[in-house]
Design a protein around this motif. Structure first.
Motif, PDB file in Angstrom:
ATOM      1  N   SER A 189       0.587  -1.203   0.071  1.00 37.71           N
ATOM      2  CA  SER A 189       0.374  -0.202  -0.229  1.00 37.71           C
ATOM      3  C   SER A 189       0.560   0.919  -0.153  1.00 37.71           C
ATOM      4  O   SER A 189       2.438   1.174   0.085  1.00 37.71           O
ATOM      5  N   HIS A 190       0.119   2.373  -0.381  1.00 37.29           N
ATOM      6  CA  HIS A 190       1.257   3.856  -0.951  1.00 37.29           C
ATOM      7  C   HIS A 190       1.560   3.774   0.851  1.00 37.29           C
ATOM      8  O   HIS A 190       2.674   4.910   0.785  1.00 37.29           O
ATOM      9  N   ASP A 191       1.056   3.512   1.672  1.00 40.24           N
ATOM     10  CA  ASP A 191       1.344   4.404   2.831  1.00 40.24           C
ATOM     11  C   ASP A 191       2.985   3.741   3.359  1.00 40.24           C
ATOM     12  O   ASP A 191       3.794   3.956   4.557  1.00 40.24           O
ATOM     13  N   ARG A 192       3.269   2.900   2.773  1.00 42.51           N
ATOM     14  CA  ARG A 192       4.643   2.388   2.961  1.00 42.51           C
ATOM     15  C   ARG A 192       5.413   2.562   1.800  1.00 42.51           C
ATOM     16  O   ARG A 192       6.609   2.115   1.609  1.00 42.51           O
ATOM     17  N   GLN A 193       4.952   3.979   1.225  1.00 37.81           N
ATOM     18  CA  GLN A 193       6.017   3.679   0.064  1.00 37.81           C
ATOM     19  C   GLN A 193       7.354   4.822   0.751  1.00 37.81           C
ATOM     20  O   GLN A 193       6.823   6.211   1.248  1.00 37.81           O
ATOM     21  N   VAL A 194       8.416   5.139   0.085  1.00 39.50           N
ATOM     22  CA  VAL A 194       9.852   5.886   0.346  1.00 39.50           C
ATOM     23  C   VAL A 194       9.867   6.711  -0.651  1.00 39.50           C
ATOM     24  O   VAL A 194      10.080   5.894  -2.030  1.00 39.50           O
ATOM     25  N   GLY A 195      10.052   7.848  -0.363  1.00 39.00           N
ATOM     26  CA  GLY A 195      10.760   8.549  -1.899  1.00 39.00           C
ATOM     27  C   GLY A 195       9.578  10.051  -2.184  1.00 39.00           C
ATOM     28  O   GLY A 195       8.705  10.477  -1.486  1.00 39.00           O
ATOM     29  N   GLN A 196      10.109  10.557  -3.266  1.00 39.65           N
ATOM     30  CA  GLN A 196       9.838  11.890  -3.940  1.00 39.65           C
ATOM     31  C   GLN A 196       7.900  11.656  -3.690  1.00 39.65           C
ATOM     32  O   GLN A 196       7.260  13.036  -2.941  1.00 39.65           O
ATOM     33  N   THR A 197       7.397  11.210  -3.912  1.00 35.00           N
ATOM     34  CA  THR A 197       6.068  10.730  -3.754  1.00 35.00           C
ATOM     35  C   THR A 197       5.246   9.674  -2.969  1.00 35.00           C
ATOM     36  O   THR A 197       3.705   9.924  -2.817  1.00 35.00           O
ATOM     37  N   GLY A 198       6.167   9.456  -2.105  1.00 33.90           N
ATOM     38  CA  GLY A 198       5.664   8.428  -0.628  1.00 33.90           C
ATOM     39  C   GLY A 198       6.063   9.527   0.306  1.00 33.90           C
ATOM     40  O   GLY A 198       6.599  10.720   0.424  1.00 33.90           O
TER      41      GLY A 198
END
Lengths: 259, 337
Positions: free
Chosen positions: B256-265
């Protein structure tokens, strides 16, 4: 229903690499694309058109080569394309960009204006809300879904914890997320016809905005310096078999950390 | 515009369900630092309803002054009531700088305000510095993090900037700090309130906050599948870590997106970051490069992640992870003997 979709041509930033020796950006060979969030915004407009009937106009501001994304929009099914291009618009920050686009939109009729949430070259997410303010119409950002209900729109707005359902009457502006949909492909006949269609070229004379609000002159912000972060020291590298790799990591964790 | 009429560093205090969000404390700490430079004040602006009990906390974190507008129209964030309230405050108090969290609220409000006030706004700043002349140097990434740009807004005030959560560091709370609390009456024009909030839905999911984890096991395209991620979860379990990911795996629907690291996370800075099968696109690196120690495993010895990592292993992540997990479990067992 009349819908205006604002789109931008951007370099595909996922294709940009840094030169590891010099730390500078390699721009050569990086393709230009329609900004992904904008493309999803265009899909929202075309879906509304499919369902309710609508006249869809796309608008872009940019140099002559931005014509490509207007042709692409034609091939996807839009009815009209306007290309805002003028040296007087050059060097604009987000506010001066919004001034030019809002000025152009004021020459048109609309019930709904759609932009992408943000463009991948700048990632500011500013131009949509700034256009809405300059047109004095309400905005809803981070939109994942929109349905028409008479003269009203019911809109799903994403946030960090979930979403909100909002109702807004037209005219209004929404900024759309890429997660809203899968944009349709261009049709074969669409591609064949796209280059036969007219693109309206608009410049300073068409938009009725004072020169002092446009381009570099109309930009409250200035880039005073740009730089890449440069090359950091390379990792301590190990190209070994799996067992040895595990051993190295375990040793490192023992030395530094939690086990 | 008489620039010298504008002074002090204002922070928009973001509240959700009447709870002050962490990003606001982070910004107050940064504002404190900016204010010291030219002897200015830090002013926290809270728009909300029935939040009187929390005002002192803003002072404890570094505000000299709290401007508090309490009104039922401001209970939940909505663009127009908030834009009207903040515009009135800017026009009355004339801040030199306004800092706003780059959240779905701040990134909705800030551009609306900047166009209403006709001033400059710089989004998602990663560094802010004050010059001797009172000009704010705002540095932010562009081109997906490939380029950093320093931006100034010399001729207009206030100088507005948004900053993403986790980018600035929240200072220590000092309960002995004192300051001034001031109530502000807002004159609304309700004829402009055209958006109606029907419903707020919190999505039922196990809430993870990867920004708080000390150790992150992060997976990318090289991990590839849900099965691969199960191995990462098992390893994370042994390490007491959380699992995060690159954008590719979010787009693929694996995580899921809530675990995304980075520019849009999310921007993270754990003590230890495992980049497992992550190539290291700048967009990803922008969100994790401040980690204290980075271990990268990748098949491709030319992967850009090795330029950011401290320890680089060239190999197959899906083979190494289960073995690493077993080895760590054995180490653990040895310790507890």
């Amino acid at each position: 229903m009349k819908i205006i979709v604002c789109i931008k041509q951007v370099p595909d930033t996922t294709e940009i690499r840094l030169n590891p020796e010099t730390g500078t950006m390699i721009r050569e060979g990086v393709p230009s694309i329609m900004n992904p969030d904008d493309k999803s915004g265009l899909e929202v407009a075309l879906s509304l058109k499919d369902q309710w009937g609508a006249h869809v106009t796309v608008l872009t501001m940019g140099p002559p080569q931005a014509d490509d994304i207007l042709r692409e929009a034609y091939a996807m099914g839009v009815d009209r394309a306007i290309h805002l291009t003028d040296r007087k618009f050059a060097g604009a920050d987000t506010l001066a960009t919004s001034q030019a686009i809002a000025g152009a939109i004021k020459q048109l009729e609309y019930d709904l204006i759609i932009t992408g949430r943000q463009a991948i070259d700048g990632d500011t997410a500013q131009v949509g809300p700034q256009i809405a303010e300059l047109l004095d119409i309400p905005q809803v950002t981070y939109v994942e879904q929109i349905t028409k209900d008479g003269n009203q729109f019911t809109i799903k707005r994403k946030n960090e914890a979930g979403y909100q359902m909002l109702q807004v009457s037209s005219p209004c502006l929404i900024t759309v997320l890429s997660s809203a949909n899968e944009p349709r492909y261009m049709t074969v006949s669409g591609i064949l016809n796209a280059y036969k269609k007219e693109v309206d070229l608009w410049g300073f004379d068409q938009i009725n905005v004072a020169e002092e609000h446009l381009g570099l002159k109309g930009s409250p912000t200035r880039v005073v310096k740009s730089f890449t972060k440069g090359a950091k020291a390379m990792a301590q590298m190990h190209e070994v078999d799996t067992d040895k790799a595990v051993e190295i990591i375990v040793e490192k964790l023992k030395e530094k950390f939690i086990i | 515009m008489e620039l010298s009429n504008y002074k002090d560093i204002f922070v928009f205090v973001e509240q959700r369900d009447r709870e002050i969000q962490n990003v606001s404390y982070e910004l107050i700490s940064k504002a404190r630092e900016l204010a010291e430079k030219n002897n200015e004040q830090v002013v926290a602006v809270l728009l909300g309803y029935q939040m009187d009990a929390q005002l002192e906390t803003l002072i404890h974190y570094g505000a000299d002054r709290v401007l508090y507008a309490s009104n039922s129209e401001l209970d939940q964030y909505q663009t127009e009531p908030y834009a009207q309230a903040f515009t009135q405050i800017v026009n009355t108090y004339k801040p030199a700088v306004v800092l706003i969290g780059a959240t779905t609220i701040g990134r909705d409000l800030a551009p609306r305000l900047s166009a209403r006030i006709k001033t400059g706004l710089t989004a998602d700043c990663t560094s802010l510095e004050m010059s001797d002349e009172g000009d704010l140097l705002m540095t932010r990434p562009a081109f997906g993090g490939n380029l950093m740009a320093t931006i100034m807004c010399k001729e207009h005030r206030p100088q507005m900037s948004t900053v993403r959560p986790g980018v600035m560091i929240k200072g220590e709370k000092d309960k002995t700090r004192t300051g001034v609390i001031e109530s502000v009456e807002i004159q609304f024009d309700p004829s402009k309130f055209k958006v109606k909030l029907l419903e707020t839905v919190k999505e039922a999911k196990k809430l993870v906050d990867i920004t708080k984890a000390k150790v992150l096991v992060s997976g990318g395209r090289g991990v590839g599948t849900t099965e691969g991620f199960e191995q990462l979860y098992a390893l994370a379990d042994t390490l007491g870590a959380e699992v995060s990911s690159s954008r590719a795996m979010v787009d693929a629907g694996v995580i899921s997106h809530d675990r995304q690291v980075g520019q849009t996370g999310k921007t993270v800075r754990p003590d230890l970051y495992f980049a497992m099968g992550i190539s290291g696109a700048v967009q990803h690196v922008a969100g994790m490069e401040e980690s204290d120690y980075i271990i990268a495993i990748n098949k491709d010895s030319d992967a850009p992640i090795f330029q950011t990592a401290d320890l680089g292993i060239v190999g197959d992540v899906n083979k190494i992870v289960p073995l690493l997990n077993e080895a760590l479990k054995k180490e653990r067992a040895k310790r507890s003997e």
